[in-house]
Write an enzyme that holds these catalytic residues in place. Structure first.
Site, mmCIF file in Angstrom:
data_model
loop_
_atom_site.group_PDB
_atom_site.id
_atom_site.type_symbol
_atom_site.label_atom_id
_atom_site.label_comp_id
_atom_site.label_asym_id
_atom_site.label_seq_id
_atom_site.Cartn_x
_atom_site.Cartn_y
_atom_site.Cartn_z
ATOM 1 N N ASP A 117 -10.478 144.449 97.733
ATOM 2 C CA ASP A 117 -9.622 143.404 97.159
ATOM 3 C C ASP A 117 -10.520 142.307 96.629
ATOM 4 O OD1 ASP A 117 -9.218 140.582 98.823
ATOM 5 O OD2 ASP A 117 -10.046 142.198 100.052
ATOM 6 N N HIS A 150 -4.435 143.071 81.654
ATOM 7 C CA HIS A 150 -5.593 143.860 81.221
ATOM 8 C C HIS A 150 -6.668 143.948 82.304
ATOM 9 C CE1 HIS A 150 -8.853 145.591 79.020
ATOM 10 N NE2 HIS A 150 -9.606 144.598 79.466
ATOM 11 N N CYS A 185 -3.613 145.718 75.443
ATOM 12 C CA CYS A 185 -4.473 146.367 74.455
ATOM 13 C C CYS A 185 -3.674 147.179 73.439
ATOM 14 C CB CYS A 185 -5.498 147.248 75.160
ATOM 15 S SG CYS A 185 -6.731 146.305 76.094
ATOM 16 N N ASP A 245 -4.135 139.619 105.176
ATOM 17 C CA ASP A 245 -5.299 139.232 105.967
ATOM 18 C C ASP A 245 -4.842 138.283 107.067
ATOM 19 O OD1 ASP A 245 -4.980 136.719 104.821
ATOM 20 O OD2 ASP A 245 -6.557 137.011 103.347
ATOM 21 N N CYS A 284 -8.705 151.132 76.300
ATOM 22 C CA CYS A 284 -7.740 150.777 77.347
ATOM 23 C C CYS A 284 -6.321 150.999 76.833
ATOM 24 C CB CYS A 284 -7.927 149.323 77.770
ATOM 25 S SG CYS A 284 -6.744 148.753 79.021
ATOM 26 N N CYS A 315 -3.542 149.703 78.388
ATOM 27 C CA CYS A 315 -2.597 148.743 78.967
ATOM 28 C C CYS A 315 -1.734 148.108 77.878
ATOM 29 C CB CYS A 315 -3.331 147.672 79.773
ATOM 30 S SG CYS A 315 -4.107 146.366 78.795
#
Length: 377
Positions: free
Chosen positions: A268, A337, A311, A93, A306, A308
């Site tokens: 974002d 996560h 998890c 940005d 999930c 990930c």
């Protein structure tokens, strides 16, 4: 071979779209969520973690990287990709939002914005040309123009004057880095506060400048959810259909779902990592606070739906223990996560759009967050 800046739409479902944006460091599939790496790193996670969970692009902050370690130092290291070992695309940005957040520490003029560093009080000047120079030193794949993000509640006269200056700044940014100058893309930022006619004026003026994409700025600045959604749904479809559309700094899972529904491609927000550090975690059943006593002896995974690392590997009881022990590992596991949740959300959206089932996909998230959904279209 794909051309840098080429944006190809693969499917639409209502106003929702899915496609691919080509950058110097690889393709970005849209809709996409960009983890925020303010000072060159996404808080709590390493580049390998981001790669493992499927992040395709991250965001860096021009203001913070300019002040520390300095854009010229980063340039001497080969640019931000070499400096932080993230080999995929990066968007930076302009630093405008951070500068304008300093309030009493800054002064705005046609030349640019003069401000004092929050680190040591030293005085600096951001001009449109300066922020382009900084971002070129960082060598980000996507650079943003300098704009004034007017505060919520600003009257129409001030907002209109600010908008005209922001448009002139946008042209100066483009003049400093003409289209096709190199591998860096440049996005314009539409403003106009919460006045629909000014938003329309901003889009009309900016689209006359040859930017590679367009952002909706000035949202999520203190307004109600209803006000934000009203501006989002009114203005997003007005942005050029053949360029990527970016909703800056927004937001919750349902904000992103509604943004996609309105035709936005890129998002974002610091929310997933900030909430991770505070113990607020997103699951397929809604948000939970891992600090709560009810999880002290819960041997189940954080979210059974999930896949990930967090998890797959650890129990809710262990995650609660880490948080209360103030272990650094807590930040990492929680962040992995939450970021996975946001990335899975946009991945699922891409698939739903391609299959023509996005309305059904959206309704699932409306059901998970009913109170927020009641404030959205």
């Amino acid at each position: 071979m794909a051309t840098i800046g080429e944006f190809t739409l693969h499917a639409t479902d209502g106003k929702a779209r899915t496609g691919v944006l080509q950058t110097a460091h690889g393709p970005v599939r849209t809709p996409i969520f960009m983890p925020v790496g303010t000072v060159g790193s996404v808080k709590g996670v390493a580049p390998d973690d981001l790669d493992a969970i499927g992040a395709e692009i991250i965001l860096g902050n021009t203001y913070h990287l300019y002040l520390r370690p300095g854009d010229e130092l980063v340039a001497r290291r080969g640019g931000l990709h070499e400096f932080n070992a993230w080999r995929k695309p990066i968007l930076t940005d302009s630093g405008g939002f951070q500068v304008f957040s300093l309030s009493g520490l800054r002064r705005i003029s046609e030349e640019g914005v003069e401000f004092r560093s929050h680190l040591d009080g030293s005085k600096h000047l951001f001009t449109p040309e300066k922020v382009v120079s900084i971002q070129r030193n960082l060598n980000s794949d996507i650079m943003m123009v300098l704009d004034e993000c007017v505060p919520y509640g600003a009257d129409k006269d001030y907002t209109a004057r600010s908008l005209k200056m922001t448009t002139r700044w946008a042209q100066r940014c483009r003049d400093a880095y003409p289209a096709g100058s190199g591998g860096n893309l440049m996005f314009g930022i539409t403003q106009g506060g919460f006045f629909k006619d000014l938003r329309e004026e901003s889009i009309g003026e900016l689209t006359r400048i040859d930017f590679d994409g367009f952002a909706l700025g000035g949202l999520s600045v203190g307004e109600s959810k209803t006000e934000m959604m009203d501006i989002l749904y009114h203005t997003a479809p007005m942005l050029p259909a053949h360029k990527p559309r970016y909703l800056m700094g927004v937001g919750t899972p349902l904000d992103i779902i509604n943004g996609i529904n309105a035709g936005i491609d890129m998002f974002d927000c610091v929310l997933p990592t900030r909430n991770a550090r505070n113990g607020t975690l997103y699951t397929s059943a809604g948000k939970i606070n891992i600090k709560r006593r009810e999880f002290a002896e819960d041997d189940g995974p954080l979210d059974p739906n999930c896949s990930c690392y967090t998890c797959r590997t650890f129990s809710r009881a262990y995650l609660r223990h880490l948080f209360h022990a103030q272990e650094i590992l807590s930040y990492r596991l929680n962040s992995i996560h939450n970021l996975t949740y946001f990335l899975d959300l946009v991945r699922g959206a891409r698939e739903a759009i391609a299959q023509g089932t996005f309305a059904e996909y959206k309704s699932r998230y409306d059901a998970i967050y009913p109170q927020e959904a009641a404030l959205c279209p």
